[in-house]
Design a protein around this motif. Structure first.
Motif, PDB file in Angstrom:
ATOM      1  N   TRP A  53       0.833  -1.213   0.000  1.00  0.00           N
ATOM      2  CA  TRP A  53       0.000   0.000   0.000  1.00  0.00           C
ATOM      3  C   TRP A  53       0.864   1.258   0.000  1.00  0.00           C
ATOM      4  CZ3 TRP A  53      -1.526   3.636   4.028  1.00  0.00           C
ATOM      5  CH2 TRP A  53      -2.631   4.421   3.693  1.00  0.00           C
ATOM      6  N   GLU A  54       1.856   1.268   0.897  1.00  0.00           N
ATOM      7  CA  GLU A  54       2.743   2.428   0.971  1.00  0.00           C
ATOM      8  C   GLU A  54       3.584   2.559  -0.296  1.00  0.00           C
ATOM      9  OE1 GLU A  54       2.961   4.869   2.938  1.00  0.00           O
ATOM     10  OE2 GLU A  54       1.771   4.260   4.665  1.00  0.00           O
ATOM     11  N   SER A  55       4.033   1.443  -0.832  1.00  0.00           N
ATOM     12  CA  SER A  55       4.848   1.462  -2.036  1.00  0.00           C
ATOM     13  C   SER A  55       4.051   2.030  -3.210  1.00  0.00           C
ATOM     14  CB  SER A  55       5.335   0.047  -2.362  1.00  0.00           C
ATOM     15  OG  SER A  55       6.186   0.043  -3.477  1.00  0.00           O
ATOM     16  N   GLU A  56       2.780   1.633  -3.324  1.00  0.00           N
ATOM     17  CA  GLU A  56       1.948   2.147  -4.408  1.00  0.00           C
ATOM     18  C   GLU A  56       1.669   3.637  -4.232  1.00  0.00           C
ATOM     19  OE1 GLU A  56      -0.597   0.051  -6.682  1.00  0.00           O
ATOM     20  OE2 GLU A  56      -0.688  -1.755  -5.466  1.00  0.00           O
ATOM     21  N   ARG A  57       1.454   4.065  -3.009  1.00  0.00           N
ATOM     22  CA  ARG A  57       1.201   5.485  -2.760  1.00  0.00           C
ATOM     23  C   ARG A  57       2.421   6.334  -3.115  1.00  0.00           C
ATOM     24  NH1 ARG A  57      -0.426   6.899   2.937  1.00  0.00           N
ATOM     25  NH2 ARG A  57      -1.327   8.768   1.998  1.00  0.00           N
ATOM     26  N   ARG A  58       3.614   5.814  -2.814  1.00  0.00           N
ATOM     27  CA  ARG A  58       4.834   6.582  -3.078  1.00  0.00           C
ATOM     28  C   ARG A  58       5.202   6.611  -4.555  1.00  0.00           C
ATOM     29  NH1 ARG A  58       6.737   3.712   1.511  1.00  0.00           N
ATOM     30  NH2 ARG A  58       7.920   2.342   0.118  1.00  0.00           N
ATOM     31  N   SER A  59       4.820   5.569  -5.297  1.00  0.00           N
ATOM     32  CA  SER A  59       5.272   5.457  -6.685  1.00  0.00           C
ATOM     33  C   SER A  59       4.151   5.649  -7.713  1.00  0.00           C
ATOM     34  CB  SER A  59       5.920   4.085  -6.906  1.00  0.00           C
ATOM     35  OG  SER A  59       4.981   3.040  -6.676  1.00  0.00           O
ATOM     36  N   GLY A  60       2.952   5.965  -7.249  1.00  0.00           N
ATOM     37  CA  GLY A  60       1.799   5.984  -8.149  1.00  0.00           C
ATOM     38  C   GLY A  60       1.557   7.299  -8.861  1.00  0.00           C
ATOM     39  N   TYR A  61       2.597   7.878  -9.434  1.00  0.00           N
ATOM     40  CA  TYR A  61       2.456   9.193 -10.073  1.00  0.00           C
ATOM     41  C   TYR A  61       1.476   9.165 -11.243  1.00  0.00           C
ATOM     42  CZ  TYR A  61       6.671   9.986  -7.344  1.00  0.00           C
ATOM     43  OH  TYR A  61       7.571  10.084  -6.309  1.00  0.00           O
ATOM     44  N   ARG A  62       1.513   8.116 -12.023  1.00  0.00           N
ATOM     45  CA  ARG A  62       0.607   8.046 -13.162  1.00  0.00           C
ATOM     46  C   ARG A  62      -0.839   7.884 -12.685  1.00  0.00           C
ATOM     47  NH1 ARG A  62       0.819   6.994 -18.820  1.00  0.00           N
ATOM     48  NH2 ARG A  62       3.068   7.105 -18.689  1.00  0.00           N
ATOM     49  N   ASN A  63      -1.056   7.128 -11.618  1.00  0.00           N
ATOM     50  CA  ASN A  63      -2.407   7.003 -11.082  1.00  0.00           C
ATOM     51  C   ASN A  63      -2.922   8.343 -10.556  1.00  0.00           C
ATOM     52  OD1 ASN A  63      -2.862   4.258 -11.600  1.00  0.00           O
ATOM     53  ND2 ASN A  63      -1.722   3.653  -9.773  1.00  0.00           N
ATOM     54  N   VAL A  64      -2.028   9.121  -9.948  1.00  0.00           N
ATOM     55  CA  VAL A  64      -2.411  10.475  -9.504  1.00  0.00           C
ATOM     56  C   VAL A  64      -2.835  11.308 -10.707  1.00  0.00           C
ATOM     57  CG1 VAL A  64      -1.574  12.605  -8.451  1.00  0.00           C
ATOM     58  CG2 VAL A  64      -0.962  10.401  -7.443  1.00  0.00           C
ATOM     59  N   ALA A  65      -2.078  11.204 -11.789  1.00  0.00           N
ATOM     60  CA  ALA A  65      -2.411  11.945 -13.006  1.00  0.00           C
ATOM     61  C   ALA A  65      -3.758  11.491 -13.573  1.00  0.00           C
ATOM     62  CB  ALA A  65      -1.308  11.770 -14.043  1.00  0.00           C
ATOM     63  N   LEU A  66      -3.979  10.194 -13.627  1.00  0.00           N
ATOM     64  CA  LEU A  66      -5.241   9.667 -14.140  1.00  0.00           C
ATOM     65  C   LEU A  66      -6.421  10.185 -13.332  1.00  0.00           C
ATOM     66  CD1 LEU A  66      -4.233   5.948 -14.795  1.00  0.00           C
ATOM     67  CD2 LEU A  66      -5.090   7.519 -16.535  1.00  0.00           C
ATOM     68  N   ALA A  67      -6.319  10.087 -12.002  1.00  0.00           N
ATOM     69  CA  ALA A  67      -7.430  10.490 -11.142  1.00  0.00           C
ATOM     70  C   ALA A  67      -7.743  11.978 -11.295  1.00  0.00           C
ATOM     71  CB  ALA A  67      -7.114  10.152  -9.687  1.00  0.00           C
ATOM     72  N   ASN A  68      -6.718  12.808 -11.326  1.00  0.00           N
ATOM     73  CA  ASN A  68      -6.938  14.242 -11.478  1.00  0.00           C
ATOM     74  C   ASN A  68      -7.486  14.579 -12.862  1.00  0.00           C
ATOM     75  OD1 ASN A  68      -6.014  15.983  -9.049  1.00  0.00           O
ATOM     76  ND2 ASN A  68      -4.448  14.380  -9.197  1.00  0.00           N
ATOM     77  N   PHE A  69      -7.053  13.852 -13.863  1.00  0.00           N
ATOM     78  CA  PHE A  69      -7.560  14.092 -15.203  1.00  0.00           C
ATOM     79  C   PHE A  69      -9.048  13.757 -15.283  1.00  0.00           C
ATOM     80  CE2 PHE A  69      -7.587  13.414 -19.890  1.00  0.00           C
ATOM     81  CZ  PHE A  69      -7.085  14.656 -20.246  1.00  0.00           C
ATOM     82  N   ILE A  70      -9.435  12.625 -14.681  1.00  0.00           N
ATOM     83  CA  ILE A  70     -10.855  12.256 -14.650  1.00  0.00           C
ATOM     84  C   ILE A  70     -11.651  13.306 -13.875  1.00  0.00           C
ATOM     85  CG2 ILE A  70     -12.524  10.489 -13.965  1.00  0.00           C
ATOM     86  CD1 ILE A  70     -10.172   8.470 -14.093  1.00  0.00           C
ATOM     87  N   ARG A  71     -11.079  13.765 -12.772  1.00  0.00           N
ATOM     88  CA  ARG A  71     -11.751  14.792 -11.962  1.00  0.00           C
ATOM     89  C   ARG A  71     -11.957  16.071 -12.761  1.00  0.00           C
ATOM     90  NH1 ARG A  71     -14.571  17.639 -10.019  1.00  0.00           N
ATOM     91  NH2 ARG A  71     -14.799  18.416  -7.883  1.00  0.00           N
ATOM     92  N   SER A  72     -11.048  16.390 -13.660  1.00  0.00           N
ATOM     93  CA  SER A  72     -11.178  17.604 -14.462  1.00  0.00           C
ATOM     94  C   SER A  72     -12.392  17.543 -15.389  1.00  0.00           C
ATOM     95  CB  SER A  72      -9.906  17.852 -15.278  1.00  0.00           C
ATOM     96  OG  SER A  72      -9.811  16.956 -16.378  1.00  0.00           O
ATOM     97  N   PHE A  73     -12.882  16.335 -15.679  1.00  0.00           N
ATOM     98  CA  PHE A  73     -14.093  16.150 -16.472  1.00  0.00           C
ATOM     99  C   PHE A  73     -15.317  15.895 -15.587  1.00  0.00           C
ATOM    100  CE2 PHE A  73     -10.841  15.114 -19.662  1.00  0.00           C
ATOM    101  CZ  PHE A  73     -11.321  15.790 -20.769  1.00  0.00           C
TER     102      PHE A  73
END
Length: 317
Positions: free
Chosen positions: A167-187
Motif C-alpha cells: 500500500w505504501e509502495s503504491e502510494r509513493r510510486s503511483g504518479y501516473r495514477n495520480v495523473a489519471l485520477a486528477n484528469f478524470i476529476r477535471s471532467f
C-alpha cells in the motif's frame, strides 16, 4: 448408432488432481521466464520462482497445487469485486460514467481519457477502477469496511487484509495514477476527494490473498450470482453474466483477444501475478506466478490456464 457427445462440463470425466499436478510440473520447468512488476518497488522483491493454482467447484470442492496457499498482492483482480459492489450500489447507472469496451491500450494509459472526455473505456483499466472506487465512496457508509467484509465473506477467510508495505509502495510510486485520477476529476467524473479515491484504490490493490481465497471469492460468478457456500445471493443472475462478459473482453488488459484465443474463459489478471478465471456453471479458479509478460499478465499463469482448458475442454467456446 452414434454415441451422444460427451458433456465437457461433467467433472467426473476429469482427474482434476492429476491435471493440476501435470500443469504444475510443466510450469516449474519454465521458471525464469517473464519479469516481475518492478515499477512497484515492493513487488520487485517477490521471487519469480513461485506457482500456485486452485479451483473451486460449485459444490465447494477445492483442488490446489503448488504455492496455492501462499498469499500475494491481488492488485487488479480486486476490480472484479469492486465492480460487483459498484453495480449493487447504483445498478446500470454505473455505465453512464464508464464504458464496456476493450481499451486496446495499456492499463494505465491516459490517451483515451483525452479523446473520450474523462469516460474510461471499461472498469478494469486503472482509470475505470478509480471511477468505480468513487462510486463506492459515495454509496457505502464505510467503504473500506464494506470491501473487506465482501472479500472476507466471499473467500471464507476472515484474515484477508491489506499489505501495508504494498500500500505504501503504491502510494509513493503511483504518479501516473495520480495523473489519471486528477484528469478524470477535471471532467467531473470523480465526485469525491481525489486523495480519498486513490487511497481506496491502493487499498483494493494491496489486499493479500492466496489462490484458494480468490477462487472461492469468485464462486458466485460461476453460480449465477449466488454464493454456494452460504446460499446467499451476492448479485443478480443478469449482473453475474455481465461481469463475466466484461472479464472475457477486458479482463487481461490489451491482451484480452489473445487470452480469449488461447484460454477462452472470463478472467481478470493483476500485476502481482495472479489471474482469476471463471467457468460459468462449473467452477472458479485462480493461478499465481509473479513473472509477467509484456502486457502485464502472468506469463506462466496464462500458460497454466491454457493447458487447463486444453486438457479439460472447459472453455466457453
Amino acid at each position: 448408432m452414434r454415441k451422444p457427445p460427451q458433456n465437457p462440463h461433467d467433472l467426473s470425466r476429469h482427474d482434476l488432481p492429476d491435471i493440476l499436478g501435470t500443469i504444475d510440473e510443466e510450469v516449474r520447468q519454465r521458471f525464469g521466464e517473464g519479469e516481475v512488476a518492478d515499477y512497484i518497488p515492493a513487488l520487485a522483491c517477490v521471487p519469480k520462482e513461485r506457482f500456485g493454482m486452485a479451483l473451486v467447484t460449485l459444490d465447494g470442492e477445492v483442488h490446489a497445487v503448488g504455492d496455492a496457499r501462499e498469499p500475494f498482492s491481488i492488485q487488479s483482480i480486486s476490480k472484479v469485486h469492486t465492480l460487483t459492489l459498484g453495480l449493487e450500489a447504483v445498478g446500470d447507472d454505473l455505465w453512464k460514467r464508464l464504458g464496456r469496451e476493450p481499451s486496446g491500450d495499456p492499463f494505465n494509459s491516459l490517451i483515451q481519457l483525452e479523446h473520450e472526455k474523462g469516460i474510461p473505456r471499461n472498469p478494469f483499466i486503472n482509470a475505470g477502477a478509480m471511477v468505480v472506487a468513487d462510486v463506492i465512496l459515495s454509496h457505502y457508509d464505510q467503504p473500506e469496511g464494506a470491501l473487506l467484509h465482501f472479500m472476507r465473506g466471499r473467500s471464507g477467510n476472515p484474515e484477508v487484509g491489506r499489505d501495508d508495505e504494498i500500500w505504501e509502495s503504491e502510494r509513493r510510486s503511483g504518479y501516473r495514477n495520480v495523473a489519471l485520477a486528477n484528469f478524470i476529476r477535471s471532467f467531473d467524473n470523480i465526485e469525491n476527494d481525489v486523495d480519498a479515491v486513490l487511497d481506496f484504490y491502493y487499498l483494493q490493490c494491496a489486499l493479500r490473498m492466496n489462490c484458494v481465497d480468490l477462487a472461492r471469492s469468485a464462486q458466485f460468478l460461476a453460480a449465477d450470482g449466488r454464493c454456494q457456500a452460504s446460499g446467499k445471493r451476492v448479485t443478480s443472475e443478469e449482473q453475474a453474466t455481465r461481469i463475466n462478459a466484461i472479464m472475457l473482453t477486458c479482463g487481461t488488459y490489451d491482451a484480452a483477444g489473445d487470452f480469449a484465443f488461447h484460454v477462452g474463459l472470463p478472467a481478470k489478471s493483476g500485476v502481482g501475478g495472479g489471474i482469476l478465471a471463471v467457468v460459468p456453471s462449473v467452477m472458479s479458479l485462480c493461478v499465481w506466478s509473479p513473472a509477467l509478460d509484456e502486457k502485464g499478465n502472468s506469463l506462466l499463469g496464462g500458460y497454466a490456464l491454457h493447458r487447463f482448458t486444453r486438457m479439460t475442454g472447459l472453455s466457453v467456446f
